[in-house]
Motif scaffolding. Sequence first.
Motif, PDB file in Angstrom:
ATOM      1  N   VAL A   1       5.357  -4.039  -4.369  1.00 22.86           N
ATOM      2  CA  VAL A   1       6.149  -4.195  -3.144  1.00 22.86           C
ATOM      3  C   VAL A   1       7.385  -3.299  -3.094  1.00 22.86           C
ATOM      4  O   VAL A   1       8.148  -3.348  -2.136  1.00 22.86           O
ATOM      5  CB  VAL A   1       6.585  -5.679  -2.949  1.00 22.86           C
ATOM      6  N   GLY A   2       7.575  -2.482  -4.125  1.00 18.17           N
ATOM      7  CA  GLY A   2       8.717  -1.566  -4.098  1.00 18.17           C
ATOM      8  C   GLY A   2      10.002  -2.241  -4.528  1.00 18.17           C
ATOM      9  O   GLY A   2      10.120  -3.475  -4.499  1.00 18.17           O
ATOM     10  N   CYS A   3      10.962  -1.408  -4.934  1.00 16.80           N
ATOM     11  CA  CYS A   3      12.246  -1.933  -5.420  1.00 16.80           C
ATOM     12  C   CYS A   3      13.289  -1.964  -4.310  1.00 16.80           C
ATOM     13  O   CYS A   3      14.290  -2.664  -4.405  1.00 16.80           O
ATOM     14  CB  CYS A   3      12.772  -1.043  -6.546  1.00 16.80           C
TER      15      CYS A   3
ATOM     16  N   VAL B   1      -0.676   2.973   5.397  1.00 12.44           N
ATOM     17  CA  VAL B   1      -0.236   3.199   4.018  1.00 12.44           C
ATOM     18  C   VAL B   1       1.145   3.849   4.021  1.00 12.44           C
ATOM     19  O   VAL B   1       1.605   4.346   5.045  1.00 12.44           O
ATOM     20  CB  VAL B   1      -1.237   4.109   3.252  1.00 12.44           C
ATOM     21  N   GLY B   2       1.798   3.853   2.860  1.00 14.98           N
ATOM     22  CA  GLY B   2       3.068   4.576   2.757  1.00 14.98           C
ATOM     23  C   GLY B   2       4.205   3.813   2.117  1.00 14.98           C
ATOM     24  O   GLY B   2       5.114   4.413   1.549  1.00 14.98           O
ATOM     25  N   GLY B   3       4.204   2.471   2.236  1.00 13.25           N
ATOM     26  CA  GLY B   3       5.296   1.691   1.621  1.00 13.25           C
ATOM     27  C   GLY B   3       6.646   2.156   2.130  1.00 13.25           C
ATOM     28  O   GLY B   3       6.882   2.246   3.345  1.00 13.25           O
TER      29      GLY B   3
ATOM     30  N   ALA C   1       0.839  -1.211   0.000  1.00 11.21           N
ATOM     31  CA  ALA C   1       0.000   0.000   0.000  1.00 11.21           C
ATOM     32  C   ALA C   1       0.866   1.250   0.000  1.00 11.21           C
ATOM     33  O   ALA C   1       0.645   2.188   0.758  1.00 11.21           O
ATOM     34  CB  ALA C   1      -0.959  -0.014   1.193  1.00 11.21           C
ATOM     35  N   GLY C   2       1.885   1.227  -0.866  1.00 10.51           N
ATOM     36  CA  GLY C   2       2.662   2.448  -1.117  1.00 10.51           C
ATOM     37  C   GLY C   2       2.093   3.133  -2.354  1.00 10.51           C
ATOM     38  O   GLY C   2       0.930   2.906  -2.731  1.00 10.51           O
ATOM     39  N   PHE C   3       2.931   3.929  -3.007  1.00 12.26           N
ATOM     40  CA  PHE C   3       2.478   4.634  -4.213  1.00 12.26           C
ATOM     41  C   PHE C   3       1.827   3.663  -5.202  1.00 12.26           C
ATOM     42  O   PHE C   3       0.795   3.966  -5.801  1.00 12.26           O
ATOM     43  CB  PHE C   3       3.672   5.314  -4.901  1.00 12.26           C
TER      44      PHE C   3
END
Length: 557
Positions: free
Chosen positions: A150-152, A51-53, A24-26
């Motif tokens: 899930v982001g890098c 939220v925010g990742g 639940a990030g960008f």
Amino acid sequence: MSDADARTGRAGSNTDVDAVVVGAGFSGLYMLHRLRERGYDVRVFEKGGDVGGTWYWNRYPGARCDSESHIYCYSFSDDIREQWEWTERYPEQPEILEYLNFVADELDLRRDIEFEREVRSATYDEDAGTWTVELADGEVVETRFFITGVGCLSEPFKPDFDGLDEFEGEWHHTSRWPDEGVDFSDKHVGVIGTGSTGIQFISETGGRAEHLTVFQRTPNYAVPARNRPLEDDEYEEIRANYDDIWEQARDSRLGMPFDHEHYSAASLSEEEIRETLEDRWEQGGFRFLHAFEPGHVLTNAEVNAVISEFIREKIRAKVDDPETAEKLVPSDHPYGAKRPPMDYNDYYRTYNRDDVSLVDVSDDGEPIERVTPRGIQTTAEEYDLDVIVFATGFDAMTGAILAMDIEGRDGLTMEEKWADGPRTYLGLMTRGFPNLFTITGPQSPSVLTNMPLSIEQHVEWIEDCIDYMDEHGHDTIEPTEASETQWVTNTNMLADNMLFSEADSWYRGDNVPGKTAVFTPFPGGLDMYRDICDRVASDDYDGFEFSRAADAPVAEQ
Ligand code: N01
């Protein structure tokens, strides 16, 4: 039956939801919004408490984004951008977190997000053409689409030093910082790592601790960010020109709307290059990298050598002690071959303080041997510490995806498939794992660009693709073997023609022992990449194949 099933005639869906989104990030927030707008049932699972990742987890002192705030945000909603106003040129972590909370509330996203729910595994069912997602608490959810956001840079990497268990002080990784913060006053603090995070942390903490000892293995090229408050009239101008700003950003290599002083530096004299750099040094941040088209900076070794030397001289001029200055000057890699950090707080002058010291833990210096109950033991000395901070980065690009046990067709796991490096088509999908989309996945431009723009591009492409599938009665999609092989080859070829191979970096997984070193982001630029993705979509998803699952429900006529 979801609204989308009803709308498309895809009846009797055999899954609990149309899509499970992880994170639940960008990425996750926007994916949820877009799919819900189109009538799909979505559940978002987020490991964190809100939220925010990245911006939920990275709360260390000094955490700030290197992209300028007016472009480090969503572009899709006029309403959101009208209501929100950034306060500084570069946004600090709490402000970005506030922004993402604002967006989540504004779009009423929370009702479909479940916090503190970690996805443990996802297993593909070939006959049904669906995914079985299992959460850490044992709940099982059947879904048609499994989408990772899930982001890098979200799976922390911490070196495995002997003795850490016996350390009598406290230790923290920067990306798992305690909510209540850490009190450094009267403490001897040691920080390991001088990447973007370490540099932010060191500048912020120098002078706030009794003593700060920096353990540096490789020095970096930090360019001044030149942060400042955003004035009202400046913001008015941004607002008045926002459409043009976004258009220019989308049409650029890095997703940033900055003009180049010169496209290429190849025809300029060294003196002219230096004059341009001087001007850009004053502008600061990624505008420095844009003195020339960034692709040229990263392909032309001679030009790069002038730029690298220019920065080295700047570093030497800031540090009083010549021996310390030499330790801080990078010589092992060209500028930009690893992610260049930003300097927000006069980083280099921090080392002029009596209460800050630098230890060279490279092989030429005194490498760290172990952690002791009292501190850190190098090959030369034991350093007494109350707090150890690991600013040691991430298992980047693939770490957070592989942290989930993902099993595709014929029992093949993602870990097996990516053992020699990730294999994807467009960084969006990987063969053998139908209906699994990876937002900003490996081999997409992601970390080489302004992330929110790359995220929006991926989310919108995925949304259109799912819609296309439903319009055409397709149950599943995955890349062909040929298109995937071609994409991997192209990505590697582009990277090989740039200077990236001249640095050990997390771009290539060099930082994680045992990880196969392969350049992972797509280095051709967001502009080129967007064109490729658009063409693929308009060519009926050229390079992908669709199928109908054996057990798929029969659509009502
Ligand atoms: O991690 P890094 P990071 N012994 O991997 C050192 C993004 N970011 O968290 O270079 C001693 O860059 C390691 O040394 P070396 C940004 O994209 C963005 O700083 O491997 N040292 C290095 O100095 C960034 O690039 C922002 O020799 C050890 C450091 O730890 C990315 O995140 C802000 C070691 C790790 O640096 C990662 O940055 C912050 C060992 N055994 C970060 N192991 C924003 O703009 C590792 N190191 C949003």
